[in-house]
Motif scaffolding. Structure first.
Motif, short mmCIF file in Angstrom:
data_model
loop_
_atom_site.label_atom_id
_atom_site.label_comp_id
_atom_site.label_asym_id
_atom_site.label_seq_id
_atom_site.Cartn_x
_atom_site.Cartn_y
_atom_site.Cartn_z
N GLY A 190 0.79 -1.22 0.00
CA GLY A 190 0.00 0.00 0.00
C GLY A 190 0.82 1.27 0.00
N LEU A 191 2.09 1.19 -0.37
CA LEU A 191 2.95 2.37 -0.37
C LEU A 191 2.67 3.23 -1.60
CD1 LEU A 191 6.34 0.81 0.76
CD2 LEU A 191 4.63 1.96 2.16
N MET A 192 2.73 4.54 -1.41
CA MET A 192 2.49 5.48 -2.50
C MET A 192 3.76 5.68 -3.31
SD MET A 192 0.71 9.25 -2.24
CE MET A 192 -0.80 8.55 -1.55
N LEU A 193 3.74 5.26 -4.56
CA LEU A 193 4.93 5.32 -5.40
C LEU A 193 4.89 6.44 -6.44
CD1 LEU A 193 5.48 1.50 -6.08
CD2 LEU A 193 6.21 2.89 -4.13
N PHE A 194 3.73 7.05 -6.63
CA PHE A 194 3.59 8.13 -7.62
C PHE A 194 3.10 9.41 -6.96
CE2 PHE A 194 3.38 4.33 -10.24
CZ PHE A 194 4.18 4.67 -11.32
N ALA A 195 3.49 10.53 -7.56
CA ALA A 195 3.08 11.85 -7.07
C ALA A 195 3.12 12.83 -8.23
CB ALA A 195 4.00 12.31 -5.94
N TYR A 196 2.72 14.08 -7.97
CA TYR A 196 2.84 15.15 -8.95
C TYR A 196 3.98 16.08 -8.55
CZ TYR A 196 -1.82 14.09 -10.86
OH TYR A 196 -2.92 13.49 -11.44
N ARG A 197 4.74 16.56 -9.53
CA ARG A 197 5.72 17.60 -9.24
C ARG A 197 4.98 18.88 -8.85
NH1 ARG A 197 10.85 16.13 -10.45
NH2 ARG A 197 11.16 14.55 -12.09
N LYS A 198 5.44 19.53 -7.83
CA LYS A 198 4.73 20.68 -7.25
C LYS A 198 4.53 21.80 -8.26
CE LYS A 198 4.98 23.90 -3.36
NZ LYS A 198 5.77 24.29 -2.16
N GLY B 143 12.22 16.23 1.29
CA GLY B 143 11.43 17.35 0.80
C GLY B 143 11.98 17.94 -0.48
N ALA B 144 13.22 17.59 -0.82
CA ALA B 144 13.83 18.09 -2.05
C ALA B 144 13.14 17.54 -3.29
CB ALA B 144 15.31 17.74 -2.06
N CYS B 145 12.29 16.55 -3.10
CA CYS B 145 11.57 16.00 -4.26
C CYS B 145 10.60 17.01 -4.84
CB CYS B 145 10.82 14.73 -3.86
SG CYS B 145 9.41 14.99 -2.73
N GLU B 146 10.13 17.95 -3.99
CA GLU B 146 9.20 19.00 -4.41
C GLU B 146 7.98 18.40 -5.11
OE1 GLU B 146 11.35 21.91 -6.65
OE2 GLU B 146 12.20 22.81 -4.84
N CYS B 147 7.34 17.45 -4.42
CA CYS B 147 6.17 16.77 -4.96
C CYS B 147 4.96 16.96 -4.07
CB CYS B 147 6.45 15.27 -5.10
SG CYS B 147 7.66 14.87 -6.39
N VAL B 148 3.77 16.78 -4.68
CA VAL B 148 2.53 16.87 -3.94
C VAL B 148 1.69 15.62 -4.19
CG1 VAL B 148 2.48 19.38 -3.97
CG2 VAL B 148 1.35 18.11 -5.80
N CYS B 149 0.76 15.38 -3.28
CA CYS B 149 -0.10 14.19 -3.35
C CYS B 149 -1.08 14.28 -4.52
CB CYS B 149 -0.85 14.04 -2.04
SG CYS B 149 -2.03 12.67 -2.00
N ILE B 150 -1.25 13.19 -5.24
CA ILE B 150 -2.19 13.11 -6.36
C ILE B 150 -3.62 13.30 -5.88
CG2 ILE B 150 -3.17 11.51 -8.07
CD1 ILE B 150 -0.35 10.37 -8.42
N CYS C 162 -5.18 9.61 2.40
CA CYS C 162 -4.98 9.37 0.97
C CYS C 162 -4.32 8.00 0.78
CB CYS C 162 -4.11 10.45 0.36
SG CYS C 162 -4.73 12.13 0.66
N SER C 163 -4.93 7.15 -0.03
CA SER C 163 -4.39 5.81 -0.24
C SER C 163 -3.63 5.70 -1.56
CB SER C 163 -5.52 4.77 -0.22
OG SER C 163 -6.32 4.89 -1.37
N ALA C 164 -2.68 4.78 -1.59
CA ALA C 164 -1.94 4.50 -2.81
C ALA C 164 -2.87 3.99 -3.90
CB ALA C 164 -0.83 3.49 -2.53
N GLU C 165 -3.89 3.21 -3.49
CA GLU C 165 -4.84 2.66 -4.45
C GLU C 165 -5.62 3.77 -5.15
OE1 GLU C 165 -4.42 1.64 -1.38
OE2 GLU C 165 -3.92 -0.50 -1.47
N SER C 166 -6.10 4.75 -4.38
CA SER C 166 -6.86 5.86 -4.96
C SER C 166 -5.99 6.71 -5.87
CB SER C 166 -7.46 6.73 -3.84
OG SER C 166 -8.40 5.99 -3.09
N ALA C 167 -4.74 6.92 -5.46
CA ALA C 167 -3.81 7.71 -6.27
C ALA C 167 -3.54 7.01 -7.60
CB ALA C 167 -2.51 7.93 -5.50
#
Length: 201
Positions: free
Chosen positions: A5-13, A28-35, A61-66
């Motif tokens: 159930g780990l979140m592997l994808f995100a959006y760049r901020k 935090g240097a990834c500069e990403c936000v939750c889908i 927020c779940s990895a499945e929903s993202a």
């Protein structure tokens, strides 16, 4: 999901571009936000646990929903979709619709080509097409291509690989026919062809 159930994808901020955790810097240097919620994430990329994104606070927020939301967006942004056997060809479509109700079924994405042939799309993450939906499919004579999004999720390590598997791949797609005695039921009469591309959560 086998990835626990780990979140592997995100959006760049700054760009809203989708990325895999392996494609960004640590912390935090990834500069990403939750889908799902749009809040800032940190990329946990240590040497012991599997790399993944995490909120700075407790979130629902779940990895499945993202994954489900991201898959819908990837298909929406495309203009083609590879069908698995026995069709084994690309379906080229115009402007797709998200969450468009078709009769008693509300697929995740509806795509339609220039000839007016519609494909209703659903993405399987945790739940497959159940008996109730199968009966509706049989009644309306829809065909179903079910995409095993969870299996794809467990194999890819970049957004490009996810896009390729969803759009061009066939490994994790299968047709669920409404006529079990004839898998190629409507192949001789295109006026009868209706499809549901399964991506159901």
């Amino acid at each position: 999901m086998s990835q626990r159930g780990l979140m592997l994808f995100a959006y760049r901020k700054n760009t809203q571009e989708a990325v895999h955790v392996e494609e960004v810097a640590r912390g935090g240097a990834c500069e990403c936000v939750c889908i799902i919620c749009g809040e800032e994430l940190i990329a946990k990329k240590g040497n012991i646990k599997q790399h993944h994104f995490s909120h700075n606070f407790e979130a629902n927020c779940s990895a499945e929903s993202a994954l489900h939301k991201l898959c819908k967006q990837i298909i929406k942004n495309s203009k083609e979709f590879m069908l698995p056997a026995p069709k084994g060809k690309f379906f080229y479509f115009c402007e797709p619709l998200l969450e468009q109700k078709m009769g008693d079924i509300k697929p995740d994405v509806v795509i339609e080509n220039e000839e007016g042939i519609k494909w209703l799309i659903e993405i399987k993450v945790t739940h497959a097409v159940d008996d109730k939906k199968r009966k509706k499919i049989e009644r309306e004579r829809y065909n179903v291509v079910e995409i095993e999004a969870k299996a794809i999720y467990d194999e890819v390590t970049s957004i490009k690989e996810l896009e390729d598997a969803l759009i061009n791949g066939v490994k994790h797609k299968k047709i669920i026919p409404w006529d079990n005695n004839n898998p190629e039921h409507n192949s001789k009469d295109s006026s009868l062809i209706k499809w549901i591309i399964g991506l159901a959560v």
